[in-house]
Write a protein that holds these residues in place. Structure first.
Motif, PDB file in Angstrom:
ATOM      1  N   PHE A  41       9.813   0.979  -9.787  1.00  0.00           N
ATOM      2  CA  PHE A  41       9.261   2.290  -9.433  1.00  0.00           C
ATOM      3  C   PHE A  41      10.367   3.344  -9.404  1.00  0.00           C
ATOM      4  CE2 PHE A  41       7.365   5.497  -6.659  1.00  0.00           C
ATOM      5  CZ  PHE A  41       6.157   5.660  -7.306  1.00  0.00           C
ATOM      6  N   VAL A 152       7.682  -5.435  -5.344  1.00  0.00           N
ATOM      7  CA  VAL A 152       8.314  -5.803  -4.072  1.00  0.00           C
ATOM      8  C   VAL A 152       7.272  -6.430  -3.146  1.00  0.00           C
ATOM      9  CG1 VAL A 152       9.436  -4.904  -1.993  1.00  0.00           C
ATOM     10  CG2 VAL A 152      10.108  -4.026  -4.238  1.00  0.00           C
ATOM     11  N   SER A 172      -3.901  -0.187  -1.798  1.00  0.00           N
ATOM     12  CA  SER A 172      -4.849   0.918  -1.966  1.00  0.00           C
ATOM     13  C   SER A 172      -6.191   0.498  -2.544  1.00  0.00           C
ATOM     14  CB  SER A 172      -4.223   1.993  -2.856  1.00  0.00           C
ATOM     15  OG  SER A 172      -4.066   1.493  -4.168  1.00  0.00           O
ATOM     16  N   TYR A 191      -5.612   0.935   2.559  1.00  0.00           N
ATOM     17  CA  TYR A 191      -5.341   2.304   3.029  1.00  0.00           C
ATOM     18  C   TYR A 191      -5.893   3.347   2.054  1.00  0.00           C
ATOM     19  CZ  TYR A 191      -0.935   1.164   0.504  1.00  0.00           C
ATOM     20  OH  TYR A 191      -0.002   0.731  -0.395  1.00  0.00           O
ATOM     21  N   VAL A 216       5.701   2.891   1.154  1.00  0.00           N
ATOM     22  CA  VAL A 216       4.788   3.958   0.701  1.00  0.00           C
ATOM     23  C   VAL A 216       5.145   5.313   1.310  1.00  0.00           C
ATOM     24  CG1 VAL A 216       2.369   4.727   0.660  1.00  0.00           C
ATOM     25  CG2 VAL A 216       2.926   2.322   0.223  1.00  0.00           C
ATOM     26  N   GLU A 241       5.244   7.614  -2.137  1.00  0.00           N
ATOM     27  CA  GLU A 241       4.444   8.845  -2.130  1.00  0.00           C
ATOM     28  C   GLU A 241       5.287  10.083  -2.409  1.00  0.00           C
ATOM     29  OE1 GLU A 241       1.992   9.488   1.255  1.00  0.00           O
ATOM     30  OE2 GLU A 241       0.417   8.223   0.426  1.00  0.00           O
ATOM     31  N   THR A 277      17.064  -0.133   3.795  1.00  0.00           N
ATOM     32  CA  THR A 277      18.015  -0.749   2.865  1.00  0.00           C
ATOM     33  C   THR A 277      17.814  -0.190   1.467  1.00  0.00           C
ATOM     34  OG1 THR A 277      18.814  -2.856   1.969  1.00  0.00           O
ATOM     35  CG2 THR A 277      16.462  -2.713   2.355  1.00  0.00           C
ATOM     36  N   LEU A 279      19.181  -1.573  -2.379  1.00  0.00           N
ATOM     37  CA  LEU A 279      20.014  -2.556  -3.090  1.00  0.00           C
ATOM     38  C   LEU A 279      21.140  -1.912  -3.872  1.00  0.00           C
ATOM     39  CD1 LEU A 279      17.711  -5.217  -4.766  1.00  0.00           C
ATOM     40  CD2 LEU A 279      18.803  -5.260  -2.521  1.00  0.00           C
ATOM     41  N   GLU A 326       2.855   4.547 -12.756  1.00  0.00           N
ATOM     42  CA  GLU A 326       2.615   5.815 -12.070  1.00  0.00           C
ATOM     43  C   GLU A 326       1.148   5.968 -11.670  1.00  0.00           C
ATOM     44  OE1 GLU A 326       4.360   8.718 -14.540  1.00  0.00           O
ATOM     45  OE2 GLU A 326       4.195  10.295 -13.035  1.00  0.00           O
ATOM     46  N   SER A 330      -1.004  -0.854 -11.569  1.00  0.00           N
ATOM     47  CA  SER A 330      -0.357  -2.138 -11.857  1.00  0.00           C
ATOM     48  C   SER A 330      -0.485  -3.102 -10.688  1.00  0.00           C
ATOM     49  CB  SER A 330       1.124  -1.930 -12.195  1.00  0.00           C
ATOM     50  OG  SER A 330       1.800  -1.393 -11.089  1.00  0.00           O
TER      51      SER A 330
HETATM   52  N1  LIG Z   1      15.316  -0.233  -1.291  1.00  0.00           N
HETATM   53  C1  LIG Z   1      15.465  -0.878  -2.438  1.00  0.00           C
HETATM   54  O1  LIG Z   1      16.536  -1.402  -2.740  1.00  0.00           O
HETATM   55  C2  LIG Z   1      14.290  -0.969  -3.373  1.00  0.00           C
HETATM   56  C3  LIG Z   1      14.339  -1.791  -4.488  1.00  0.00           C
HETATM   57  C4  LIG Z   1      13.200  -1.894  -5.294  1.00  0.00           C
HETATM   58  C5  LIG Z   1      12.067  -1.137  -4.991  1.00  0.00           C
HETATM   59  N2  LIG Z   1      12.094  -0.318  -3.908  1.00  0.00           N
HETATM   60  C6  LIG Z   1      10.903   0.477  -3.540  1.00  0.00           C
HETATM   61  O2  LIG Z   1       9.837  -0.434  -3.309  1.00  0.00           O
HETATM   62  C7  LIG Z   1       8.616   0.177  -3.715  1.00  0.00           C
HETATM   63  C8  LIG Z   1       7.910  -0.721  -4.699  1.00  0.00           C
HETATM   64  O3  LIG Z   1       8.665  -0.732  -5.904  1.00  0.00           O
HETATM   65  P1  LIG Z   1       8.183  -1.569  -7.155  1.00  0.00           P
HETATM   66  O4  LIG Z   1       9.172  -1.295  -8.226  1.00  0.00           O
HETATM   67  O5  LIG Z   1       7.920  -2.954  -6.732  1.00  0.00           O
HETATM   68  O6  LIG Z   1       6.818  -0.835  -7.553  1.00  0.00           O
HETATM   69  P2  LIG Z   1       5.329  -1.356  -7.388  1.00  0.00           P
HETATM   70  O7  LIG Z   1       5.113  -1.733  -5.958  1.00  0.00           O
HETATM   71  O8  LIG Z   1       5.042  -2.372  -8.408  1.00  0.00           O
HETATM   72  O9  LIG Z   1       4.504  -0.030  -7.704  1.00  0.00           O
HETATM   73  C9  LIG Z   1       4.519   1.033  -6.790  1.00  0.00           C
HETATM   74  C10 LIG Z   1       3.348   0.908  -5.808  1.00  0.00           C
HETATM   75  O10 LIG Z   1       3.511   1.903  -4.819  1.00  0.00           O
HETATM   76  C11 LIG Z   1       2.244   2.261  -4.318  1.00  0.00           C
HETATM   77  N3  LIG Z   1       2.160   3.724  -4.248  1.00  0.00           N
HETATM   78  C12 LIG Z   1       1.983   4.419  -3.122  1.00  0.00           C
HETATM   79  N4  LIG Z   1       1.947   5.717  -3.383  1.00  0.00           N
HETATM   80  C13 LIG Z   1       2.088   5.875  -4.711  1.00  0.00           C
HETATM   81  C14 LIG Z   1       2.104   6.998  -5.572  1.00  0.00           C
HETATM   82  N5  LIG Z   1       1.975   8.258  -5.105  1.00  0.00           N
HETATM   83  N6  LIG Z   1       2.245   6.792  -6.901  1.00  0.00           N
HETATM   84  C15 LIG Z   1       2.386   5.543  -7.378  1.00  0.00           C
HETATM   85  N7  LIG Z   1       2.394   4.437  -6.590  1.00  0.00           N
HETATM   86  C16 LIG Z   1       2.224   4.602  -5.261  1.00  0.00           C
HETATM   87  C17 LIG Z   1       1.197   1.670  -5.277  1.00  0.00           C
HETATM   88  O11 LIG Z   1       0.583   0.570  -4.600  1.00  0.00           O
HETATM   89  P3  LIG Z   1      -0.767   0.880  -3.782  1.00  0.00           P
HETATM   90  O12 LIG Z   1      -1.688   1.504  -4.802  1.00  0.00           O
HETATM   91  O13 LIG Z   1      -1.231  -0.421  -3.277  1.00  0.00           O
HETATM   92  O14 LIG Z   1      -0.368   1.834  -2.712  1.00  0.00           O
HETATM   93  C18 LIG Z   1       2.001   1.186  -6.462  1.00  0.00           C
HETATM   94  O15 LIG Z   1       1.418   0.091  -7.091  1.00  0.00           O
HETATM   95  C19 LIG Z   1       8.968   1.549  -4.266  1.00  0.00           C
HETATM   96  O16 LIG Z   1       8.799   2.484  -3.228  1.00  0.00           O
HETATM   97  C20 LIG Z   1      10.417   1.413  -4.643  1.00  0.00           C
HETATM   98  O17 LIG Z   1      11.098   2.638  -4.654  1.00  0.00           O
HETATM   99  C21 LIG Z   1      13.172  -0.233  -3.105  1.00  0.00           C
END
Ligand SMILES: NC(=O)c1ccc[n+]([C@@H]2O[C@H](COP(=O)([O-])OP(=O)(O)OC[C@H]3O[C@@H](n4cnc5c(N)ncnc54)[C@H](OP(=O)(O)O)[C@@H]3O)[C@@H](O)[C@H]2O)c1
Length: 338
Positions: A41, A152, A172, A191, A216, A241, A277, A279, A326, A330
């Motif tokens: 994401f 994640v 969602s 939610y 989120v 978000e 955190t 990464l 987006e 997915s």
């Molecule tokens: N801190 C770190 O090191 C780290 C590393 C990797 C990822 N992340 C974060 O973890 C989260 C998940 O990442 P991912 O790569 O695994 O993606 P993902 O969960 O496969 O896709 C993003 C999910 O976020 C939710 N979402 C909520 N609001 C959204 C919006 N306005 N537009 C699109 N999606 C929205 C959706 O799930 P719902 O429809 O169920 O809400 C969507 O499926 C992201 O926030 C990412 O930045 C952080």
């Protein structure tokens, strides 16, 4: 080689493959011939110009891939040509080849396909670091996971349920929640409908939540923070978000207002904690990352956990892959094949 170069910020349609010179292999680097790429994401946010950890334009987009070592820098020891590795990097993985510091190329898991390996590194490390290293999850904890059907999210549900924890999954849509149940979630809350957050409060009841992994933001973060039990820990690993336009002060204010935050007063009154955190900021510290990686890989092998590869695209279809992520459509990880 061919690669996806981000030359300006914009919608998914700006992404396409172009020919660029092969990367050169620095003396402390390995050059990896990429087989499959994990979509994150963060790359959607980077494309839109909303990601703080991005390098300056232009650059080859992409933070993780799996592939085979093709060249080894002259100061690198203990690596072999042909070794299959997972690479994590600030940029450069949407490409046929990527050069990374040798310590950022970790051994791929033998029992996984290239697609499963591409779905593993970033998501499972994020879930593991959040739950085990940050929140110090215990077997008796009740764990909440948001965006539970995403990359994640699926990783966190699998890890927490395999650890023996009761898992409350949030997402969602009902289809996403069904996937979370299949992976071991015991309770689910949507939610995306009007019953939220009351339905969450009903589900968690007076017992509350011990550990929450939240990605989120906005009202979802607030609802999760509100249901933490005493000694509860909420780990913020993302803020999906987040959306604003630099030239629009109202959108900036909305983004600022929706940022996950907790007052010290609510923390000490509730004996609860806010953790976070990223990464990316750990990558330069292999001495910290490597033992965590070893604990994670041992755990997934012991519990026979396999990453959920939800969608596979060709690298040439990168724009469609971004549109899918987006669109919130997915489930599991989006992977691109090279
Ligand atoms: N801190 C770190 O090191 C780290 C590393 C990797 C990822 N992340 C974060 O973890 C989260 C998940 O990442 P991912 O790569 O695994 O993606 P993902 O969960 O496969 O896709 C993003 C999910 O976020 C939710 N979402 C909520 N609001 C959204 C919006 N306005 N537009 C699109 N999606 C929205 C959706 O799930 P719902 O429809 O169920 O809400 C969507 O499926 C992201 O926030 C990412 O930045 C952080």
């Amino acid at each position: 080689m061919r690669a996806v170069v981000l030359r300006r910020h914009g919608p998914a349609e700006i992404l396409s493959l172009e020919s660029v010179p092969d990367p050169t292999t620095g003396s402390e680097q390995v050059l990896v011939a990429v087989e499959a790429i994990g979509l994150n994401f963060a790359e959607v946010l980077s494309r839109k110009g909303l990601y703080g950890w991005s390098p300056d334009l232009p650059y080859v987009l992409g933070m993780e891939a799996v592939g085979v070592i093709e060249e080894i820098g002259d100061r690198v020891e203990g690596r072999e040509i042909g070794e299959r590795v997972l690479v994590a990097s600030q940029f450069g993985s949407y490409a046929e080849k990527i050069a990374v510091t040798a310590s950022a190329a970790l051994p791929a898991l033998d029992s996984y396909t290239p697609e499963e390996n591409a779905a593993f590194g970033v998501n499972y490390m994020t879930a593991w670091v959040s739950l085990l290293e940050m929140a110090r999850m215990r077997h008796t904890d009740r764990v909440l996971v948001t965006a539970a059907a995403g990359g994640v999210g699926t990783a966190a549900v699998q890890i927490a349920s395999s650890f023996g924890c009761e898992v409350v999954a949030l997402a969602s849509s009902d289809a996403k929640l069904q996937l979370a149940r299949n992976l071991g979630a015991t309770d689910t809350v949507c939610y995306g409908n009007t019953g939220f957050p009351d339905q969450l409060l009903d589900t968690v009841g007076s017992r509350g939540i011990d550990v929450a992994l939240e990605t989120v933001g906005g009202h979802v973060f607030k609802a999760c923070a509100d249901c933490l039990a005493p000694f509860g820990r909420i780990v913020v690993a993302g803020y999906a978000e987040l959306d604003y336009k630099l030239w629009n002060p109202i959108s900036l204010w909305r983004a600022w207002r929706g940022m996950p935050r907790m007052s010290m007063e609510s923390m000490y009154r509730g004996s609860k904690g806010l953790l976070s955190t990223h990464l990316g900021y750990l990558v330069p510290y292999p001495e910290i990352v490597r033992p965590v990686w070893d604990r994670l890989t041992t755990f997934v092998e012991e519990h026979k956990i396999r990453p959920i590869v939800g969608h596979v695209f060709q690298l040439a279809d990168v724009a469609e892959a971004h549109q899918l992520m987006e669109s919130r459509g997915s489930m599991g990880k989006i992977v691109m094949r090279v």
